[in-house]
Write an enzyme that holds these catalytic residues in place. Structure first.
Site, mmCIF file in Angstrom:
data_model
loop_
_atom_site.group_PDB
_atom_site.id
_atom_site.type_symbol
_atom_site.label_atom_id
_atom_site.label_comp_id
_atom_site.label_asym_id
_atom_site.label_seq_id
_atom_site.Cartn_x
_atom_site.Cartn_y
_atom_site.Cartn_z
ATOM 1 N N VAL A 68 85.164 -13.502 82.342
ATOM 2 C CA VAL A 68 86.031 -14.136 83.058
ATOM 3 C C VAL A 68 87.658 -13.630 83.038
ATOM 4 O O VAL A 68 88.254 -13.616 83.863
ATOM 5 C CB VAL A 68 86.039 -15.714 83.321
ATOM 6 C CG1 VAL A 68 86.745 -16.236 81.903
ATOM 7 C CG2 VAL A 68 87.057 -16.134 84.425
ATOM 8 N N SER A 179 94.571 -17.714 81.672
ATOM 9 C CA SER A 179 94.223 -16.233 81.634
ATOM 10 C C SER A 179 95.766 -15.765 80.861
ATOM 11 O O SER A 179 96.799 -16.225 80.903
ATOM 12 C CB SER A 179 94.354 -15.556 82.911
ATOM 13 O OG SER A 179 93.495 -16.282 83.866
ATOM 14 N N ASP A 231 89.630 -20.212 69.020
ATOM 15 C CA ASP A 231 88.349 -19.267 69.421
ATOM 16 C C ASP A 231 88.647 -18.046 69.604
ATOM 17 O O ASP A 231 87.892 -16.985 69.759
ATOM 18 C CB ASP A 231 87.559 -19.922 70.391
ATOM 19 C CG ASP A 231 86.238 -19.244 70.784
ATOM 20 O OD1 ASP A 231 85.644 -18.883 69.794
ATOM 21 O OD2 ASP A 231 85.970 -19.084 71.740
ATOM 22 N N HIS A 255 85.407 -16.091 68.807
ATOM 23 C CA HIS A 255 85.385 -15.878 69.999
ATOM 24 C C HIS A 255 84.016 -16.081 70.791
ATOM 25 O O HIS A 255 83.260 -15.274 71.206
ATOM 26 C CB HIS A 255 85.776 -14.257 70.578
ATOM 27 C CG HIS A 255 86.199 -14.286 71.964
ATOM 28 N ND1 HIS A 255 87.340 -13.558 72.379
ATOM 29 C CD2 HIS A 255 85.884 -15.148 73.230
ATOM 30 C CE1 HIS A 255 87.463 -13.811 73.418
ATOM 31 N NE2 HIS A 255 86.686 -14.784 74.005
ATOM 32 N N ILE A 256 83.390 -17.334 70.861
ATOM 33 C CA ILE A 256 82.179 -17.857 71.282
ATOM 34 C C ILE A 256 82.270 -19.026 72.370
ATOM 35 O O ILE A 256 81.294 -19.518 72.683
ATOM 36 C CB ILE A 256 81.242 -18.321 69.796
ATOM 37 C CG1 ILE A 256 81.881 -19.504 69.545
ATOM 38 C CG2 ILE A 256 81.031 -17.309 68.963
ATOM 39 C CD1 ILE A 256 81.268 -20.324 68.492
ATOM 40 N N SER A 258 81.980 -18.905 75.737
ATOM 41 C CA SER A 258 80.817 -18.911 76.679
ATOM 42 C C SER A 258 79.407 -18.679 76.077
ATOM 43 O O SER A 258 78.649 -18.367 76.840
ATOM 44 C CB SER A 258 81.195 -17.706 77.775
ATOM 45 O OG SER A 258 81.222 -16.422 76.955
HETATM 46 C C1 GLV Z 1 85.692 -14.708 77.512
HETATM 47 O O1 GLV Z 1 86.465 -14.872 76.657
HETATM 48 C C2 GLV Z 1 85.538 -14.318 78.865
HETATM 49 O O2 GLV Z 1 86.794 -13.904 79.341
HETATM 50 O O3 GLV Z 1 84.559 -14.417 79.568
#
Ligand code: GLV
Ligand code: GLV
Length: 290
Positions: A68, A179, A231, A255-256, A258
């Protein structure tokens, strides 16, 4: 790509060059293979900039990222060349929200510290104030980056829209999911952290770049805030000598956000569908329109 089904969605329609290595595609592999491709399926670990686009050449019609977030792609360069951009919004919101809650509770209730203590014999007895942390009950949770597409009025979800300063000074927990853009870069700097309550907890599941990490380390070391659960950080992976890894009041995840099996499969498939749609000249299921 991580799933046969979306592999097939692409291979049924076009020829696919696939990086099958264990980690992210190395830069020179990407640069060496992108030439004359019509579509590019990328991850947040791949920097898509003018160098990649120059190598790709004029045939490239779409860059689709299995994420995303899109701070790793040079949106202006891509748009300038009339190349479409697709991303994977919405379908990972629940998974990431679940992780934010898990990380919040892991941090506030000191789960990793507590399990560590149990494993090394530091659990001597039940004790009135041992391993205590702040509870959620009667607390104020400040969320930065409630999705703008969210139809629900703040009121309907029991929330109240406030300005950033009020969020900082009144929250017991702050959870960041916005974002990373020029507007949010290092939004959480020393001034912001110093406005937070000394009992508060900072949770970040968005991008490391929204935080001035040195400022965060300082407030964690000096007890200016109670703790943090991250994360995402800068850089990723976090170097093993980072002070963040030594702090007892900081929980680090790799960084998990999703990382639910179904979610990741859906993200991959959506990415593939965007590519096929672009190559057919059809509207994209989830085009990034800014
Ligand atoms: C995860 O960090 C993403 O941007 O999908
Ligand atoms: C906790 O287990 C309690 O009984 O207070």
């Amino acid at each position: 790509m991580c799933d046969k089904k979306n592999d097939k969605h692409l291979t049924d329609f076009c020829e696919v060059t696939l990086w099958t290595g264990p980690g992210p595609v190395p830069r020179d592999e990407l640069l060496g293979n992108v030439e004359n491709k019509h579509g590019l399926f990328c991850m947040l670990t791949d920097r898509i900039d003018s160098e990649v686009l120059d190598k790709a050449g004029k045939k490239l019609k779409i860059v689709a990222t299995m994420s995303v977030g899109y701070d790793h792609i040079d949106v202006n360069e891509i748009k300038k060349r009339k190349i479409k951009i697709a991303y994977t919004p919405d379908i990972l919101t629940d998974a990431t929200a679940e992780l934010a809650v898990a990380l919040l509770l892991t941090t506030s209730r000191r789960l990793l510290e507590a399990t560590g203590a149990a494993k090394i014999g530091e659990w001597k007895s039940w004790s009135p104030f041992w391993m205590c942390g702040p509870g959620l009950q009667n607390s104020i949770v400040g969320i930065v980056g409630v999705w703008p597409s969210e139809k629900a009025e703040a009121k309907e979800i029991g929330a109240e829209k406030v300005c950033f300063d009020e969020l900082l000074t009144s929250s017991d927990f702050i959870s960041v999911s916005c974002s990373l853009t020029p507007d949010t870069k290092e939004l959480f700097n020393a001034a912001a952290f110093n406005k937070m309550k000394p009992t508060s907890i900072f949770i970040n599941t968005s991008r490391g770049g929204v935080v001035d990490q040195n400022a965060l380390i300082e407030v964690l070391e000096n007890g200016k805030i109670w703790g943090a659960g991250l994360d995402v950080m800068t850089p990723e992976p976090l170097p093993l000598d980072s002070p963040l890894l030594k702090l007892k009041n900081c929980v680090i995840l790799p960084h998990i956000g999703s990382a639910c099996i179904e979610t990741r499969k859906d993200m991959a498939m959506l990415c593939a569908k965007n590519i096929v749609a672009a190559l057919k000249g059809e509207p994209l299921p989830t085009e990034l329109v800014l």
